[in-house]
Structure formats: structure tokens, C-alpha cells
Design an enzyme around this catalytic site. Structure first.
Site, PDB file in Angstrom:
ATOM      1  N   ASP A 106       0.793  -1.233   0.000  1.00  0.00           N
ATOM      2  CA  ASP A 106       0.000   0.000   0.000  1.00  0.00           C
ATOM      3  C   ASP A 106       0.827   1.285   0.000  1.00  0.00           C
ATOM      4  O   ASP A 106       0.272   2.382  -0.125  1.00  0.00           O
ATOM      5  CB  ASP A 106      -0.987  -0.002   1.184  1.00  0.00           C
ATOM      6  CG  ASP A 106      -0.304  -0.221   2.537  1.00  0.00           C
ATOM      7  OD1 ASP A 106       0.863   0.182   2.696  1.00  0.00           O
ATOM      8  OD2 ASP A 106      -0.953  -0.788   3.439  1.00  0.00           O
ATOM      9  N   HIS A 121       6.791  -7.928  -0.887  1.00  0.00           N
ATOM     10  CA  HIS A 121       5.837  -8.450  -1.870  1.00  0.00           C
ATOM     11  C   HIS A 121       5.597  -7.481  -3.022  1.00  0.00           C
ATOM     12  O   HIS A 121       4.550  -7.522  -3.670  1.00  0.00           O
ATOM     13  CB  HIS A 121       4.513  -8.812  -1.175  1.00  0.00           C
ATOM     14  CG  HIS A 121       4.649  -9.969  -0.226  1.00  0.00           C
ATOM     15  ND1 HIS A 121       3.769 -10.230   0.789  1.00  0.00           N
ATOM     16  CD2 HIS A 121       5.592 -10.943  -0.148  1.00  0.00           C
ATOM     17  CE1 HIS A 121       4.163 -11.309   1.456  1.00  0.00           C
ATOM     18  NE2 HIS A 121       5.263 -11.758   0.910  1.00  0.00           N
TER      19      HIS A 121
HETATM   20  P1  NAD Z   1      -2.727 -11.150   7.984  1.00  0.00           P
HETATM   21  O1  NAD Z   1      -4.038 -10.623   7.520  1.00  0.00           O
HETATM   22  O2  NAD Z   1      -2.442 -12.597   7.851  1.00  0.00           O
HETATM   23  O3  NAD Z   1      -2.518 -10.800   9.539  1.00  0.00           O
HETATM   24  C1  NAD Z   1      -2.706  -9.510  10.059  1.00  0.00           C
HETATM   25  C2  NAD Z   1      -2.325  -9.519  11.523  1.00  0.00           C
HETATM   26  O4  NAD Z   1      -2.415  -8.189  12.004  1.00  0.00           O
HETATM   27  C3  NAD Z   1      -3.242 -10.378  12.392  1.00  0.00           C
HETATM   28  O5  NAD Z   1      -2.444 -11.079  13.340  1.00  0.00           O
HETATM   29  C4  NAD Z   1      -4.144  -9.333  13.080  1.00  0.00           C
HETATM   30  O6  NAD Z   1      -4.565  -9.737  14.357  1.00  0.00           O
HETATM   31  C5  NAD Z   1      -3.189  -8.175  13.194  1.00  0.00           C
HETATM   32  N1  NAD Z   1      -3.852  -6.877  13.244  1.00  0.00           N
HETATM   33  C6  NAD Z   1      -4.964  -6.457  12.589  1.00  0.00           C
HETATM   34  N2  NAD Z   1      -5.229  -5.162  12.880  1.00  0.00           N
HETATM   35  C7  NAD Z   1      -4.266  -4.763  13.754  1.00  0.00           C
HETATM   36  C8  NAD Z   1      -3.989  -3.553  14.414  1.00  0.00           C
HETATM   37  N3  NAD Z   1      -4.769  -2.476  14.284  1.00  0.00           N
HETATM   38  N4  NAD Z   1      -2.908  -3.498  15.227  1.00  0.00           N
HETATM   39  C9  NAD Z   1      -2.095  -4.591  15.398  1.00  0.00           C
HETATM   40  N5  NAD Z   1      -2.317  -5.773  14.796  1.00  0.00           N
HETATM   41  C10 NAD Z   1      -3.380  -5.848  13.973  1.00  0.00           C
HETATM   42  O7  NAD Z   1      -1.655 -10.256   7.253  1.00  0.00           O
HETATM   43  P2  NAD Z   1      -0.164 -10.574   6.854  1.00  0.00           P
HETATM   44  O8  NAD Z   1       0.490 -11.381   7.912  1.00  0.00           O
HETATM   45  O9  NAD Z   1       0.417  -9.268   6.480  1.00  0.00           O
HETATM   46  O10 NAD Z   1      -0.287 -11.524   5.570  1.00  0.00           O
HETATM   47  C11 NAD Z   1      -1.185 -11.270   4.508  1.00  0.00           C
HETATM   48  C12 NAD Z   1      -0.547 -10.974   3.148  1.00  0.00           C
HETATM   49  O11 NAD Z   1      -1.393 -10.125   2.329  1.00  0.00           O
HETATM   50  C13 NAD Z   1       0.704 -10.165   3.264  1.00  0.00           C
HETATM   51  O12 NAD Z   1       1.453 -10.307   2.118  1.00  0.00           O
HETATM   52  C14 NAD Z   1       0.092  -8.770   3.346  1.00  0.00           C
HETATM   53  O13 NAD Z   1       0.917  -7.740   3.356  1.00  0.00           O
HETATM   54  C15 NAD Z   1      -0.913  -8.822   2.205  1.00  0.00           C
HETATM   55  N6  NAD Z   1      -1.935  -7.801   2.438  1.00  0.00           N
HETATM   56  C16 NAD Z   1      -1.515  -6.512   2.326  1.00  0.00           C
HETATM   57  C17 NAD Z   1      -2.377  -5.479   2.612  1.00  0.00           C
HETATM   58  C18 NAD Z   1      -1.842  -4.066   2.499  1.00  0.00           C
HETATM   59  O14 NAD Z   1      -0.972  -3.809   1.660  1.00  0.00           O
HETATM   60  N7  NAD Z   1      -2.304  -3.159   3.341  1.00  0.00           N
HETATM   61  C19 NAD Z   1      -3.702  -5.756   3.020  1.00  0.00           C
HETATM   62  C20 NAD Z   1      -4.116  -7.129   3.101  1.00  0.00           C
HETATM   63  C21 NAD Z   1      -3.198  -8.144   2.816  1.00  0.00           C
END
Ligand code: NAD
Length: 246
Positions: A106, A121
């Protein structure tokens, strides 16, 4: 002193004492309005990420995957960094954090002021043709959906790493460079389930480094975690930066 304040004090001492790197995931951006894989009501409820974001799905039916990508692009548009992003940037600016390895696509760490960011990624700033290898900047792609390669007409793929794809070597080298001599990793907003980023905390732990987990609730295996700062990253990380006086 509350358990969280105690943990924050301990984390601040670890950070002051050595080389620290942050590993972040979708959870650092949920407070900016971008859902993680577990959030209710987000696009991932309608598009199973392990299906839609798999390279085999893209190769099989790119038009179908582009329906998800178009919505993802809309979800990411106009989002602003939150306190978690800016707190990490404050720590880096003061020399207390070497940099950030993010799994996110993002761009919010850079928008929040972080300078050394490894996008493990990739990001959607360029698109590539899987047929003729043409690479196109996002701005140069027309609004046509799905976007097509100007050279051979095949459907373009954004340069984000899909499940089943290799991590770009640039990202591997960038993260190795950051992690070399790391005494601690702040693991923020990630379930650390997506391979190979999921290995980073274990590798650092095996090399004798400390792991500080900043998640809403425990997600990492307890055997590798030294300290937990549980709560919203948009609150715990700014509190940590304040405590560090940055
Ligand atoms: P995930 O969705 O598997 O896990 C997210 C983690 O963050 C969870 O443990 C959750 O409890 C925690 N979490 C959620 N909100 C929170 C907050 N406000 N404060 C602290 N913790 C919080 O995500 P991942 O491990 O990053 O893996 C998913 C894959 O998809 C990755 O490659 C990820 O970067 C990508 N993805 C990216 C985006 C983005 O670019 N914003 C969004 C969704 C998924």
C-alpha cells in the site's frame, strides 16, 4: 504500572540497546481503512486471497483475478498513513530503527515518512506482461479493464508477488542487508503465516536476536517471542515512540 506499560518500557530498552528492524504486515494498515485477511466486511470476505491472489489463478483466468485487483486498487486509493506508520518513521529518523521490511503493497510506510523500506511483496507501481516481459509504469496503463500489453496484447499483471511466485531478488537482498546484525525485530501487524516472510522472525531468533510482537492478539509462536505489545499498532507504536523520546 500496567502490563502494557511494563512491556513498553522493556521494548524501549531493547530498542535503545541495539540494531532494530521492523517487519510489518496488513495489520499496520487496518487503522488506515485497508482490511487485512481476517477483517470482517472487507474485500477478502468476497475474494478468497489464497485463490484470487495465486499466480496459477492469474494464469488460468486473468479477467477473473482483475475483478479483485480493480477492487483492491479502489480500496488502496486515497488511504493515509496512521500512527503505526509514522511512529516507525519517527524511530528510523532518530536512528533507533534501521528500517522496515513490509509485506504490504500500500506504500503507506513511505507516505508516513519511512525512508528505508523493503517491499517484500512488491507494489503496484509497475505492471508486467507474463508473455513478452514488457514492463509498464502504472500511470502509462489505460483505464481499460483488464489492462493489456501494448506490445503483444496479453493481459498485464501488477508487480505484486502473488502466492506461488518467488520473492524478487532485490527484496531478498534488501531484507538480508537490513537483518544483518539485527539484535531485535519488531513484528507488527502480521500473522507471519505467509512464507517466506514468515521465516524472518525465526531466523533472527536463531541468530540470537530478540522478537517483539506488536499484534492485536498473539499470532507468533510463543517459543520465539521475547516480548508482546498487544493492542492496536496505531496506539502501541506511537506510545513506544513517545517513550523513546522521538
Ligand atoms: P494477515 O491478515 O495474515 O494478519 C494480520 C495480523 O495483524 C493479524 O495477526 C491481526 O490480528 C493483526 N492486526 C490487525 N489489525 C491490527 C492492528 N490495528 N494493530 C495490530 N495488529 C493488527 O496479514 P499478513 O500477515 O500481512 O499476511 C497477509 C498478506 O497479504 C501479506 O502479504 C500482506 O501484506 C498482504 N496484504 C496486504 C495489505 C496491504 O498492503 N495493506 C492488506 C491485506 C493483505
Amino acid at each position: 504500572m500496567s502490563p502494557l506499560n511494563e512491556a513498553l518500557e522493556m521494548a524501549a530498552n531493547i530498542i535503545r540497546a541495539g540494531n532494530v528492524v521492523a517487519l510489518t504486515g496488513a495489520g499496520v494498515s487496518t487503522e488506515s481503512g485497508i482490511p487485512d485477511f481476517r477483517s470482517k466486511g472487507g474485500l477478502w470476505e468476497r475474494f478468497d486471497p489464497y485463490d484470487y491472489a495465486h499466480i496459477a489463478s492469474f494464469r488460468q483466468n486473468p479477467e477473473r483475478v482483475w475483478k479483485m485487483l480493480a477492487e483492491l486498487r479502489e480500496t488502496l486509493t486515497g488511504k493515509q498513513p496512521n500512527g503505526a506508520h509514522t511512529a516507525l518513521a519517527r524511530m528510523e529518523a532518530s536512528g533507533l530503527l534501521k528500517g522496515v521490511i513490509t509485506q504490504n503493497i500500500d506504500g503507506l510506510h513511505q507516505a508516513g515518512g519511512s525512508r528505508r523500506v523493503v517491499e517484500f511483496h512488491g507494489n503496484g507501481q509497475t505492471l508486467s506482461c507474463l508473455e513478452c516481459r514488457e514492463s509498464v509504469p502504472r500511470e502509462a496503463v489505460s483505464d481499460q479493464m483488464p489492462p493489456r500489453c501494448g506490445q503483444c496484447g496479453a493481459i498485464l499483471k501488477p508487480d505484486v508477488v502473488f502466492f506461488g511466485e518467488e520473492i524478487p531478488s532485490q527484496a531478498i537482498w534488501g531484507s538480508e542487508e537490513l537483518l544483518d546484525n539485527a539484535d531485535a525485530v519488531l513484528v507488527c501487524g502480521t500473522s507471519a503465516e505467509v512464507y517466506p516472510a514468515s521465516q524472518i522472525p525465526q531466523v533472527v531468533k536463531m541468530r540470537g536476536g530478540k522478537i517483539i510482537e506488536c499484534n492485536l492478539s498473539p499470532a507468533l509462536n510463543a517459543s520465539i517471542v521475547d516480548l508482546r505489545l498487544l493492542g492496536k499498532a496505531g496506539e502501541t507504536l506511537p506510545a513506544l515512540a513517545d517513550l523513546l523520546g522521538v
